[in-house]
Design an enzyme around this catalytic site. Structure first.
Site, PDB file in Angstrom:
ATOM      1  N   TYR A 101      42.664  34.551  66.294  1.00 42.88           N
ATOM      2  CA  TYR A 101      41.406  33.849  66.031  1.00 42.88           C
ATOM      3  C   TYR A 101      40.494  33.896  67.264  1.00 42.88           C
ATOM      4  CZ  TYR A 101      38.420  29.851  64.622  1.00 42.88           C
ATOM      5  OH  TYR A 101      37.363  29.019  64.302  1.00 42.88           O
TER       6      TYR A 101
ATOM      7  N   LYS B 190      37.232  36.119  67.322  1.00 44.61           N
ATOM      8  CA  LYS B 190      35.880  35.549  67.428  1.00 44.61           C
ATOM      9  C   LYS B 190      35.158  36.072  68.666  1.00 44.61           C
ATOM     10  CE  LYS B 190      35.623  32.554  63.912  1.00 44.61           C
ATOM     11  NZ  LYS B 190      34.504  32.449  62.953  1.00 44.61           N
TER      12      LYS B 190
ATOM     13  N   THR C  22      39.130  39.773  59.283  1.00 47.49           N
ATOM     14  CA  THR C  22      37.995  38.951  58.828  1.00 47.49           C
ATOM     15  C   THR C  22      36.967  38.808  59.948  1.00 47.49           C
ATOM     16  OG1 THR C  22      39.357  37.740  57.249  1.00 47.49           O
ATOM     17  CG2 THR C  22      37.357  36.641  57.996  1.00 47.49           C
TER      18      THR C  22
HETATM   19  P1  NAD Z   1      37.283  26.636  56.176  1.00 48.03           P
HETATM   20  O1  NAD Z   1      38.622  27.270  56.309  1.00 48.03           O
HETATM   21  O2  NAD Z   1      37.177  25.354  55.436  1.00 48.03           O
HETATM   22  O3  NAD Z   1      36.245  27.649  55.527  1.00 48.03           O
HETATM   23  C1  NAD Z   1      36.280  29.029  55.717  1.00 48.03           C
HETATM   24  C2  NAD Z   1      35.955  29.692  54.392  1.00 48.03           C
HETATM   25  O4  NAD Z   1      35.997  31.114  54.561  1.00 48.03           O
HETATM   26  C3  NAD Z   1      36.972  29.353  53.294  1.00 48.03           C
HETATM   27  O5  NAD Z   1      36.287  29.033  52.118  1.00 48.03           O
HETATM   28  C4  NAD Z   1      37.773  30.628  53.148  1.00 48.03           C
HETATM   29  O6  NAD Z   1      38.325  30.769  51.848  1.00 48.03           O
HETATM   30  C5  NAD Z   1      36.732  31.679  53.482  1.00 48.03           C
HETATM   31  N1  NAD Z   1      37.292  32.946  53.948  1.00 48.03           N
HETATM   32  C6  NAD Z   1      38.272  33.137  54.869  1.00 48.03           C
HETATM   33  N2  NAD Z   1      38.480  34.450  55.058  1.00 48.03           N
HETATM   34  C7  NAD Z   1      37.614  35.108  54.239  1.00 48.03           C
HETATM   35  C8  NAD Z   1      37.347  36.468  53.971  1.00 48.03           C
HETATM   36  N3  NAD Z   1      38.023  37.458  54.586  1.00 48.03           N
HETATM   37  N4  NAD Z   1      36.377  36.781  53.068  1.00 48.03           N
HETATM   38  C9  NAD Z   1      35.705  35.799  52.420  1.00 48.03           C
HETATM   39  N5  NAD Z   1      35.928  34.495  52.616  1.00 48.03           N
HETATM   40  C10 NAD Z   1      36.863  34.149  53.528  1.00 48.03           C
HETATM   41  O7  NAD Z   1      36.733  26.467  57.663  1.00 48.03           O
HETATM   42  P2  NAD Z   1      35.397  25.761  58.186  1.00 48.03           P
HETATM   43  O8  NAD Z   1      35.789  24.612  59.023  1.00 48.03           O
HETATM   44  O9  NAD Z   1      34.445  25.565  57.069  1.00 48.03           O
HETATM   45  O10 NAD Z   1      34.851  26.880  59.177  1.00 48.03           O
HETATM   46  C11 NAD Z   1      33.772  27.743  58.811  1.00 48.03           C
HETATM   47  C12 NAD Z   1      33.460  28.671  59.976  1.00 48.03           C
HETATM   48  O11 NAD Z   1      33.110  27.891  61.125  1.00 48.03           O
HETATM   49  C13 NAD Z   1      34.619  29.568  60.370  1.00 48.03           C
HETATM   50  O12 NAD Z   1      34.121  30.838  60.710  1.00 48.03           O
HETATM   51  C14 NAD Z   1      35.182  28.890  61.596  1.00 48.03           C
HETATM   52  O13 NAD Z   1      35.784  29.800  62.459  1.00 48.03           O
HETATM   53  C15 NAD Z   1      33.941  28.260  62.204  1.00 48.03           C
HETATM   54  N6  NAD Z   1      34.289  27.084  63.030  1.00 48.03           N
HETATM   55  C16 NAD Z   1      34.605  25.890  62.444  1.00 48.03           C
HETATM   56  C17 NAD Z   1      34.949  24.823  63.249  1.00 48.03           C
HETATM   57  C18 NAD Z   1      35.283  23.474  62.676  1.00 48.03           C
HETATM   58  O14 NAD Z   1      35.641  22.567  63.439  1.00 48.03           O
HETATM   59  N7  NAD Z   1      35.165  23.232  61.391  1.00 48.03           N
HETATM   60  C19 NAD Z   1      34.989  24.964  64.650  1.00 48.03           C
HETATM   61  C20 NAD Z   1      34.694  26.200  65.197  1.00 48.03           C
HETATM   62  C21 NAD Z   1      34.319  27.260  64.381  1.00 48.03           C
END
Ligand code: NAD
Ligand code: UDP
Length: 322
Positions: free
Chosen positions: A150, A154, A97
């Site tokens: 992860y 990233k 991913t």
């Molecule tokens: P989340 O898990 O709630 O959302 C991620 C979404 O991506 C989900 O809806 C999931 O079904 C979808 N997904 C996963 N793999 C996929 C794929 N191969 N194809 C299509 N869809 C896919 O997480 P979040 O907290 O909303 O995070 C969103 C982004 O922000 C991510 O990339 C995450 O790494 C990044 N991030 C979030 C945080 C945080 O604290 N929330 C911190 C650092 C980075």
């Protein structure tokens, strides 16, 4: 019919997830067309249910490991499970991913000329020995530990983004998100804020991993989405990487105490083993975001917790069970 020239066609990958669903709503509220791609690995359609009646919103089940073709002007690449239990559940798919997903979305951006934002993470700093973390710090990451699918995924995605920039001059935006919380986090996702709140509301023990002295800096979702949208609006010269998060730092023990106090819960605090490679400290230096987009978070942890607790309380009262 006269089209509004400010209306953009915007692709949000991972748009049904926690951050993605808030972003889709914000972009629709601003009058844009939003194409939301998600494979629902770590989310449910219910996160975007309220958007489904909007004729400018389109939801497509798609895994970004595979190419996708559409005509869009901006791409927010958020697809990727963010919680450690979720991204460790299928580590190979997490790597695909991060890596194949980045290649596919950048390929789409190159063909369409779209501006593209990458949801990078504070995990690129690993268990940091520079504190607070500045963008110029290269990090301290275990390349083969349980978090590496992860963290290194990233980091590789950042390398791919900056390679596309150098080779094809694409308008990229790389934002390193620090721990963000709020309504619509998946109740099962295992992250600390959702775990503690659900445990407190159900009167179950609050599970602190380790001694609870490790720190995190928690940003409320509305602040984070504001930062993301402002970053995307900057001119093409500004690529980041840019830290996005709240610099107020708390120990996990302090977070547990706050959740217990605000909920008025009778839950006891228990300690469980610390997972491998768990970072000991984390706090963003947000000077760059302040300077470039005039942004800093507005919502204090206690206020954000009150809103998040109300959300999970509503979820439990609506019949959600573990
Ligand atoms: P989340 O898990 O709630 O959302 C991620 C979404 O991506 C989900 O809806 C999931 O079904 C979808 N997904 C996963 N793999 C996929 C794929 N191969 N194809 C299509 N869809 C896919 O997480 P979040 O907290 O909303 O995070 C969103 C982004 O922000 C991510 O990339 C995450 O790494 C990044 N991030 C979030 C945080 C945080 O604290 N929330 C911190 C650092 C980075
Ligand atoms: N954590 C905890 N209890 C839990 C879940 C997490 O003590 O029920 C700890 C975890 O070990 C880490 C911190 O809380 O030190 C933040 O964990 P989270 O999974 O939310 O995010 P990340 O480790 O990726 O920052």
């Amino acid at each position: 019919m006269q089209m509004d020239k400010r209306r953009k066609s915007i692709l949000v990958t991972g748009g049904a997830g926690f951050l993605g669903s808030h972003l889709c709503k914000r972009l629709l509220d601003e009058g844009h067309e939003v194409l939301c791609l998600d494979n629902f690995f770590s989310s449910a359609k219910s996160n975007v249910e309220e958007l489904m009646d909007n004729p400018r919103f389109e939801l497509v089940r798609h895994d970004i490991v595979f190419p996708y073709y559409a005509e869009v002007q901006e791409i927010y690449n958020l697809a990727c499970p963010a919680s450690p239990p979720h991204y460790q559940h299928d580590p190979i798919h997490t790597i695909k991913t991060c890596v194949n997903g980045a290649l596919n979305m950048l390929g789409l951006a190159k063909r369409t000329g779209a501006k593209i934002y990458q949801a990078s993470t504070s995990e690129v700093y690993g268990d940091p020995d520079v504190h607070p973390q500045v963008e110029g710090y290269w990090g301290h990451v275990n390349p083969n530990g349980i978090r590496s699918c992860y963290d290194e995924g990233k980091r590789c995605a950042e390398a791919i983004f900056f390679s596309y920039r150098r080779q094809y001059n694409l308008p990229i935006k790389v934002g390193r998100i620090f721990n963000t919380y709020g309504p619509k986090m998946h109740p099962h996702d295992g992250r600390v804020v959702s775990n503690f709140i659900i445990q407190a509301l159900l009167g179950e023990p609050i599970t602190i991993y380790g001694e609870g002295q490790q720190t995190r800096s928690f940003c409320y979702v509305d602040d984070l989405i504001d930062c993301m949208v402002r970053f995307m609006a900057t001119d093409n010269e500004f690529t980041g990487p840019m830290n996005m998060g709240n610099p107020c730092e708390f120990t996990i023990g302090e977070l547990a105490e706050k959740v217990v106090r605000i909920t008025g819960s009778s839950s006891k605090i228990i300690h469980e083993p610390l997972p491998g490679d768990d970072p000991r400290q984390r706090r963003p230096d947000i000077s760059l975001a302040k300077e470039k987009i005039g942004w800093e978070p507005k919502v204090a942890l206690e206020d954000g917790l009150v809103k998040t607790i109300a959300y999970f309380d509503g979820l439990l009262k609506s019949g959600w069970t573990r």
